[in-house]
Design a protein around this motif. Structure first.
Motif, mmCIF file in Angstrom:
data_model
loop_
_atom_site.group_PDB
_atom_site.id
_atom_site.type_symbol
_atom_site.label_atom_id
_atom_site.label_comp_id
_atom_site.label_asym_id
_atom_site.label_seq_id
_atom_site.Cartn_x
_atom_site.Cartn_y
_atom_site.Cartn_z
ATOM 1 N N ALA A 119 -11.317 -4.720 -3.307
ATOM 2 C CA ALA A 119 -11.250 -6.184 -3.292
ATOM 3 C C ALA A 119 -12.459 -6.678 -4.069
ATOM 4 C CB ALA A 119 -11.261 -6.714 -1.859
ATOM 5 N N LEU B 241 -5.249 -13.887 -1.074
ATOM 6 C CA LEU B 241 -3.949 -14.198 -0.517
ATOM 7 C C LEU B 241 -3.600 -15.652 -0.825
ATOM 8 C CD1 LEU B 241 -4.429 -12.527 2.977
ATOM 9 C CD2 LEU B 241 -2.922 -11.703 1.173
ATOM 10 N N GLN C 208 -0.988 -7.041 2.489
ATOM 11 C CA GLN C 208 -2.131 -6.873 3.385
ATOM 12 C C GLN C 208 -1.762 -5.938 4.530
ATOM 13 O OE1 GLN C 208 -3.458 -10.256 5.736
ATOM 14 N NE2 GLN C 208 -5.564 -9.826 5.118
ATOM 15 N N ARG D 103 -1.795 -12.658 -3.213
ATOM 16 C CA ARG D 103 -1.115 -11.520 -2.615
ATOM 17 C C ARG D 103 -0.545 -11.939 -1.268
ATOM 18 N NH1 ARG D 103 -4.674 -9.184 -6.035
ATOM 19 N NH2 ARG D 103 -3.870 -7.393 -7.140
ATOM 20 N N THR E 20 -8.384 -10.062 -0.200
ATOM 21 C CA THR E 20 -7.443 -9.000 0.096
ATOM 22 C C THR E 20 -7.578 -7.885 -0.948
ATOM 23 O OG1 THR E 20 -5.111 -8.536 0.620
ATOM 24 C CG2 THR E 20 -5.544 -9.910 -1.287
#
Length: 425
Positions: free
Chosen positions: A104, A114, A8, A3, A120
């Motif tokens: 998460a 990430l 975020q 991600r 994340t």
């Protein structure tokens, strides 16, 4: 899942807004106001669990692709989170409410990460509920929501199932949440000695991921009915689902998966015991090799989970245990075929070549409400179904020793919450 920074940042911005807005009296009321359906009342809630673990023994073939500790090396140890939930519930009006959840999860090798491998969140729930739709007791839900498969039932009734390990169907990735349109109903007899209801959902079958629009679309159909007798001490539940996997012209090209599942649970203040079993037909969803010929075959997976816990000292100290039997293909034929392979999407979570036996057991110490410290063992044994296997290929196992830390805030309560009713938390 990788991600990017923008996602975020979006999480931080939205949750900061919720935290700021909750300072306003119109958004922040106590839990009793929210439960009563008072308009403009809301609540923040969530929970977290993680472990310190040490892997004492590793399966030599790294089997059990959906299991927590597959591909973790022997003697590896780590402090790690397995789930972080931060959610917000809001009453728009007396008969309309919304649910929102960031999650998460699964911080192992393919968790929510990430590009720099930092943990994340993603959007897990985002739904609108129309209460008493058409008639009293019937709710209509649109959006990302829990499925009828187990989140409302055995995941709550088998109290330690999720902080310790997923339910037996969750391990094989029957979706726990999905994007669709659902109906939920709950009713009581006049003396309130019997409670019964249903939970129906038609959804994309892709959980939080958008469905690809450049290919054939196959919706997932879910259905669950339940009844609680003796003032909810004895609970019976029946579940079914269906999804096409492949549906084109030609022989052996109509493939689908279809699950039937049932559970029986006895609930008491002192102890809880239950059993959950399923059969999952994987029609035309496997390939098997005999010489130079590759056949497309049906498969049938089965699973049985036995669960129990006992409160030694009120809500302060409990013991729990669970044992699972899992057979990915009751039609496995190692005399005719030398090799099996799963096809399509969901069926690939059922590796046909290995039976499994799973055991978890431990102690739950709760120094205060909503905080749990749980030393436990995690054991999974693999038994190869191919002919002529010897040594570790025939029998091997993963063994992990852990201390699990689990704490809740807001909506969830001690030991964790018991509620098998749809939409009642």
């Amino acid at each position: 899942m990788k991600r990017n920074f923008a996602k975020q940042f979006l999480f931080i911005a939205i949750f900061s807004f919720l935290a700021f807005a909750s300072q306003g009296q119109y958004l922040w009321n106590n839990d009793s106001a929210f439960r009563a359906g008072v308009p403009n009342s809301g609540r923040v809630w969530g929970y977290i669990f993680g472990d310190y673990f040490h892997k004492s023994h590793a399966d030599s073939l790294n089997r059990g692709g959906n299991n927590q500790y597959t591909n973790v090396k022997k003697d590896q140890d780590e402090f790690q989170f397995r789930r972080i939930y931060i959610g917000y519930d809001y009453n728009i009006a007396k008969n309309f409410s919304a649910e929102f959840l960031f999650a998460a999860e699964d911080d192992f090798t393919t968790g929510d990460l990430l590009q720099n491998n930092k943990f994340t969140p993603y959007i897990k729930f985002a739904n609108l509920r129309w209460k008493n739709f058409l008639f009293k007791g019937n709710d209509l839900i649109f959006g990302l929501q829990p499925t009828p498969a187990f989140p409302y039932m055995t995941e709550n009734l088998f109290t330690y199932s999720r902080p310790i390990e997923r339910t037996i169907t969750d391990i094989r990735r029957t979706p726990s949440f999905d994007f669709g349109l659902g109906l939920q109903g709950r009713f009581n007899t006049a003396d309130k000695n019997v409670t019964y209801g249903y939970n129906l959902l038609v959804a994309n079958g892709t959980s939080a991921k958008p469905q690809a629009l450049n290919g054939t679309l196959y919706k997932w159909f879910y259905g669950d009915v339940f009844v609680g007798f003796l003032k909810n001490h004895l609970i019976l539940d029946a579940y079914a689902d269906y999804q096409r996997q492949n549906w084109v012209a030609g022989p052996h090209s109509h493939s689908y998966r279809q699950m039937l599942k049932g559970s029986i649970v006895w609930v008491d203040k002192k102890f809880r015991v239950g059993v959950e079993g399923y059969t999952n037909k994987l029609a035309q969803a496997e390939q098997a090799t005999r010489g130079a010929i590759v056949d497309t075959l049906d498969g049938t997976a089965t699973g049985l989970s036995l669960y129990g816990h006992y409160n030694l000292i009120g809500n302060k100290l409990s013991v729990f245990a669970r044992y699972d039997f899992y057979n990915p293909n009751t039609k496995y034929d190692n005399t005719t075929y030398s090799k099996y392979k799963s096809l399509y999407t969901v069926s690939t979570t059922y590796d046909p070549s290995n039976k499994e036996r799973f055991l978890s057991a431990g102690i739950d110490y709760s120094p205060v409400n909503n905080v749990h410290i749980m030393p436990n063992i995690w054991y999974n044994r693999y038994m190869g179904q191919q002919s002529g296997l010897t040594g570790a290929a025939a029998h091997d196992y993963d063994l992990v020793y852990r201390v699990t830390f689990y704490f809740t805030f807001g909506k969830l309560f001690s030991n964790p919450t018991y509620s098998y009713y749809p939409y009642v938390h």
